[in-house]
Design an enzyme around this catalytic site. Sequence first.
Site, mmCIF file in Angstrom:
data_model
loop_
_atom_site.group_PDB
_atom_site.id
_atom_site.type_symbol
_atom_site.label_atom_id
_atom_site.label_comp_id
_atom_site.label_asym_id
_atom_site.label_seq_id
_atom_site.Cartn_x
_atom_site.Cartn_y
_atom_site.Cartn_z
ATOM 1 N N GLY A 1 -7.645 75.836 -49.898
ATOM 2 C CA GLY A 1 -7.207 77.140 -49.414
ATOM 3 C C GLY A 1 -7.434 77.356 -47.934
ATOM 4 N N HIS B 1 -13.753 76.408 -39.274
ATOM 5 C CA HIS B 1 -14.547 77.629 -39.372
ATOM 6 C C HIS B 1 -15.464 77.559 -40.575
ATOM 7 C CE1 HIS B 1 -10.613 78.165 -41.279
ATOM 8 N NE2 HIS B 1 -11.236 78.914 -42.190
HETATM 9 P P1 5GP Z 1 -9.652 79.905 -44.667
HETATM 10 O O1 5GP Z 1 -8.868 80.375 -45.854
HETATM 11 O O2 5GP Z 1 -8.796 79.145 -43.672
HETATM 12 O O3 5GP Z 1 -10.909 79.163 -45.049
HETATM 13 O O4 5GP Z 1 -10.174 81.223 -43.963
HETATM 14 C C1 5GP Z 1 -9.522 81.857 -42.901
HETATM 15 C C2 5GP Z 1 -10.186 83.196 -42.738
HETATM 16 O O5 5GP Z 1 -9.784 83.737 -41.488
HETATM 17 C C3 5GP Z 1 -9.803 84.226 -43.811
HETATM 18 O O6 5GP Z 1 -10.977 84.668 -44.488
HETATM 19 C C4 5GP Z 1 -9.110 85.343 -43.025
HETATM 20 O O7 5GP Z 1 -9.415 86.623 -43.531
HETATM 21 C C5 5GP Z 1 -9.637 85.126 -41.609
HETATM 22 N N1 5GP Z 1 -8.704 85.529 -40.544
HETATM 23 C C6 5GP Z 1 -7.394 85.179 -40.431
HETATM 24 N N2 5GP Z 1 -6.857 85.702 -39.321
HETATM 25 C C7 5GP Z 1 -7.860 86.409 -38.710
HETATM 26 C C8 5GP Z 1 -7.898 87.185 -37.508
HETATM 27 O O8 5GP Z 1 -6.933 87.336 -36.768
HETATM 28 N N3 5GP Z 1 -9.112 87.755 -37.206
HETATM 29 C C9 5GP Z 1 -10.216 87.616 -37.999
HETATM 30 N N4 5GP Z 1 -11.336 88.217 -37.603
HETATM 31 N N5 5GP Z 1 -10.203 86.878 -39.136
HETATM 32 C C10 5GP Z 1 -9.035 86.288 -39.488
#
Ligand code: 5GP
Length: 114
Positions: free
Chosen positions: A93, A100
């Site tokens: 996901g 991150h």
């Molecule tokens: P992944 O699913 O890639 O592990 O997590 C990406 C995370 O980035 C998600 O929890 C999502 O809510 C967060 N996210 C996506 N775009 C932004 C943004 O523009 N600003 C912030 N603060 N978080 C973001």
Amino acid sequence: MADCIFCKIIKREIPSQTVYENEAVMVFKDINPVAPTHWLAIPKQHIDNVADPRLLDGSLLQSIFGAIQHLAKTEGLSENGFRVVVNCGRDAGEAVPHLHFHLIAGRKMSWPPG
Ligand code: 5GP
Ligand code: ZN
């Protein structure tokens, strides 16, 4: 990377609520939190994900976990516990292809993850 959301957050081209920052790492609040505390710890250098060999360059991992340990202590996360999550690739996901570490705390969590 020019079109990377998190690189834009680092350059302040996209606003975010910064929790902690040093020369190598930035930690900011997730825009869509899944718990009372949900922060993202990212390297300032663009690295795709945890499978990217650049992760092992220099002291980057030390800087990231140094920031996580600092926040766990100063923000009292260690008291009740917290979770560090890294999604890598489609099945896990991963939505943003800039490495991150999710730092999640403030509620009881279940295992295994869905
Ligand atoms: P992944 O699913 O890639 O592990 O997590 C990406 C995370 O980035 C998600 O929890 C999502 O809510 C967060 N996210 C996506 N775009 C932004 C943004 O523009 N600003 C912030 N603060 N978080 C973001
Ligand atoms: Zn990036």
